[in-house]
Design an enzyme around this catalytic site. Structure first.
Site, PDB file in Angstrom:
ATOM      1  N   GLU A 200       0.891  -1.298   0.080  1.00  0.00           N
ATOM      2  CA  GLU A 200       0.178   0.038  -0.010  1.00  0.00           C
ATOM      3  C   GLU A 200       0.910   1.169   0.085  1.00  0.00           C
ATOM      4  O   GLU A 200       1.974   1.228   0.236  1.00  0.00           O
ATOM      5  CB  GLU A 200      -0.877  -0.067   1.308  1.00  0.00           C
TER       6      GLU A 200
ATOM      7  N   HIS B 277       0.365   5.553   1.041  1.00  0.00           N
ATOM      8  CA  HIS B 277      -0.650   6.861   1.580  1.00  0.00           C
ATOM      9  C   HIS B 277       0.102   8.067   1.686  1.00  0.00           C
ATOM     10  O   HIS B 277       1.370   8.197   1.722  1.00  0.00           O
ATOM     11  CB  HIS B 277      -1.340   6.250   2.682  1.00  0.00           C
TER      12      HIS B 277
ATOM     13  N   HIS C 293       5.244   6.731   7.919  1.00  0.00           N
ATOM     14  CA  HIS C 293       5.438   5.833   9.008  1.00  0.00           C
ATOM     15  C   HIS C 293       6.958   5.981   9.546  1.00  0.00           C
ATOM     16  O   HIS C 293       7.795   6.028   8.554  1.00  0.00           O
ATOM     17  CB  HIS C 293       5.358   4.219   8.562  1.00  0.00           C
TER      18      HIS C 293
ATOM     19  N   HIS D 267       4.815   0.432   0.128  1.00  0.00           N
ATOM     20  CA  HIS D 267       5.576  -0.367   1.049  1.00  0.00           C
ATOM     21  C   HIS D 267       4.682  -1.739   1.526  1.00  0.00           C
ATOM     22  O   HIS D 267       3.564  -1.876   1.486  1.00  0.00           O
ATOM     23  CB  HIS D 267       5.917   0.565   2.299  1.00  0.00           C
TER      24      HIS D 267
ATOM     25  N   CYS E  74       5.013   1.041  15.349  1.00  0.00           N
ATOM     26  CA  CYS E  74       4.864   1.919  13.960  1.00  0.00           C
ATOM     27  C   CYS E  74       4.251   3.116  14.557  1.00  0.00           C
ATOM     28  O   CYS E  74       3.105   3.259  15.179  1.00  0.00           O
ATOM     29  CB  CYS E  74       3.906   1.146  13.080  1.00  0.00           C
TER      30      CYS E  74
HETATM   31 MN    MN Z   1       0.986   1.532   5.637  1.00  0.00          MN
END
Ligand code: MN
Length: 145
Positions: A59, A61, A65, A99, A113
């Site tokens: 995914e 976004h 992270h 990732h 995370c």
């Molecule tokens: Mn992610």
């Protein structure tokens, strides 16, 4: 304070599914929310554990992270890079970068995370984007969908 109950587990925080089953491709991932934000700290701290041979969703976004490995070993794909992961390795996933986290076949991969509380929803690759991602032989050999 949230005391640790066992390796990869904390008291008073439910072990939740990573995502709703069938909502996205992944295998054997659990999630615990350790900090939900507040008190001038607008971030969430989550612990994810990927079982042996499991993997998170491929995914991307807008939000970033910051990940610290705290258990086991595995592999991470970040953009065009593939890295082997071991204890205490640090991974920064920049905005809009594809990732995926994959546990080793023999042991789990557990990691903390950090994300912003206010964040966009993950995007999965279209067929065209997946073909582009897989055209990199290093990445293509590792990603699971
Ligand atoms: Mn992610």
């Amino acid at each position: 304070m949230v005391p640790s109950a066992a390796p990869g587990r904390w008291d008073g925080t439910e072990v939740m599914p990573y995502k709703e089953e069938g909502s996205a491709p992944f295998r054997d991932v659990t999630r615990q929310k350790l900090f939900a934000g507040g008190g001038d700290l607008d971030v969430e701290l989550r612990y994810f554990e990927v079982g042996p041979g499991g993997y998170s969703t491929l995914e991307r976004h807008q939000h970033a992270h910051l990940v610290v490995v705290t258990r086991g070993s595995g592999t991470v794909v970040v953009g065009s890079e593939v890295r082997t992961l071991g204890l205490h390795d640090l991974v920064h996933v920049p905005p809009l970068t594809w990732h995926q986290f994959l546990a080793s076949p023999q042991e789990p991969l557990g990691f903390l995370c950090l994300v912003k509380v206010e964040r966009d929803r993950p995007e999965r690759p279209s067929a065209e984007q997946l073909a582009e991602i897989q055209s990199n032989p290093v990445v293509g050999a590792v990603v699971r969908v």
